[in-house]
Design an enzyme around this catalytic site. Structure first.
Site, PDB file in Angstrom:
ATOM      1  NE  ARG A 250      -4.288  -1.430   0.143  1.00 20.98           N
ATOM      2  CZ  ARG A 250      -4.442  -2.557  -0.547  1.00 20.98           C
ATOM      3  NH1 ARG A 250      -3.450  -2.995  -1.325  1.00 20.98           N
ATOM      4  NH2 ARG A 250      -5.569  -3.252  -0.471  1.00 20.98           N
ATOM      5  CD  GLU A 279      -2.961   3.266  -5.626  1.00 15.49           C
ATOM      6  OE1 GLU A 279      -3.839   2.411  -5.856  1.00 15.49           O
ATOM      7  OE2 GLU A 279      -1.884   3.011  -5.063  1.00 15.49           O
ATOM      8  CG  HIS A 298      -3.077  -0.714  -7.037  1.00 13.96           C
ATOM      9  ND1 HIS A 298      -3.488  -0.063  -5.891  1.00 13.96           N
ATOM     10  CD2 HIS A 298      -2.996  -2.029  -6.695  1.00 13.96           C
ATOM     11  CE1 HIS A 298      -3.656  -0.937  -4.905  1.00 13.96           C
ATOM     12  NE2 HIS A 298      -3.369  -2.145  -5.380  1.00 13.96           N
TER      13      HIS A 298
END
Length: 337
Positions: A250, A279, A298
């Site tokens: 993360r 993000e 991602h």
């Protein structure tokens, strides 16, 4: 059929009677009048696990939550249907639902399960891709517009010292992928319990002492209050200036501003990120133009990869729900993963 398999630190354990949710009909949310291809895959997984699929209502006892987010909507759903005793979440990480989990931490139900371990193989594969790309200075190569005239540069992974932060499914699968390279692996986790394939296991308290020896650092830990900005200015200062960092966990485990500074000052040799903070990473953010950076959006686990893996997790846990109680991916609401 999936080309991957689940890799978990906990292969599933039978819960005691005091933690076993009451079996009953299962609902998938969100669900449309006409099932999408994905929803149809998951509906078949419920049937394969021996479950009865029904529209969300007072009869629902198990909930398959497919929304990648929607914590407020999930809270509202649980408030509206207090008979729900088990919730299957779609993520491997559950930080999006952290506040909701904390609110239920002192309640026996619902039982929470996640997809942790389900996506380990594709994510570990992506981590290895980023490691190799950084060592072989691929970020510079793909941006080049002419043939370099200086000395050839690039490093081999063989025999290097690798530090992996985390000991879940991704870390364990990455250990397997790294084995042919003859690397020496240190695992950082909450306990010093040994992890097969690693040379040593240390706790987070020993991270600062271990960083100066690492050629490669891979972050594969859960996002919790205790891991936020685990990698900031002090960590980068402790690393070798020849070391590379990869984050497939993360974004908030890394202090983005500190990372940009470390790359610009040459404190580390490069960074490969599949996750960022913030993000999505906004256009024009300084991280995009930092030296020796490789950013993927991602995408370590694409829907094509994850759909069959999540379907198998649903099948396993529906079978546990209506049968022996051997749930996989049980979440500890207090720990946050």
């Amino acid at each position: 059929m999936s080309q991957h398999r689940s890799v978990t630190a906990d292969a599933g354990r039978v819960l005691g009677d005091d933690r076993r949710p009451a079996a009953g009909p299962v609902s998938i949310v969100p669900a449309s009048a006409t099932l999408s291809a994905a929803e149809d895959v998951f509906a078949r997984a419920v049937a394969a696990g021996g479950g009865e699929l029904v529209d969300l209502g007072p009869q629902t006892r198990g909930l398959i939550w497919l929304s990648y987010g929607g914590a407020a909507a999930l809270r509202s759903t649980l408030d509206s249907y207090p008979s729900i005793d088990w919730v299957q979440l779609p993520y491997a990480g559950v930080d999006v639902f952290a506040e909701l989990l904390r609110a239920h931490a002192d309640r026996p139900f619902p039982l929470w399960t996640s997809a942790k371990g389900a996506y380990s193989q594709p994510v570990a594969e992506h981590a290895l891709t980023l490691v190799l790309a950084l060592l072989r200075v691929i970020p510079e190569r793909v941006r080049a517009t002419g043939w370099p005239t200086g000395p050839k540069i690039g490093r081999s992974l063989y025999g290097l010292s690798v530090l992996i932060v985390g000991a879940g499914g991704v870390a364990r699968e990455l250990l397997r992928l790294l084995a042919p390279f003859g690397v020496s692996v240190t695992i950082v986790r909450r306990t010093t319990d040994r992890v097969a394939g690693a040379r040593r296991t240390i706790t987070v308290d020993g991270l600062a002492q271990a960083l100066p020896d690492a050629d490669v650092v891979v972050i594969a830990a859960a996002s919790t209050a205790g891991t936020r900005h685990l990698f900031g200015a002090p960590a980068f200062a402790a690393m070798k200036n020849s070391a590379v960092l990869v984050n497939i966990a993360r974004g908030d485990l890394v202090d983005t501003d500190a990372l940009v500074d470390a790359l610009r000052r040459g404190e580390i040799a490069g960074a490969g990120l599949d996750v960022t903070d913030p993000e999505p990473l906004p256009d024009g953010h300084p991280l995009w133009t930092a030296p020796h950076i490789l950013i993927t959006p991602h995408s370590a686990d694409t829907p094509e990869m994850t759909m069959p893996l999540l379907a198998e997790r649903i099948r396993e846990n529906v079978a546990a729900f209506v049968g022996d109680g051997r749930f996989v991916g049980v979440v500890d609401p207090k720990a946050g993963y």
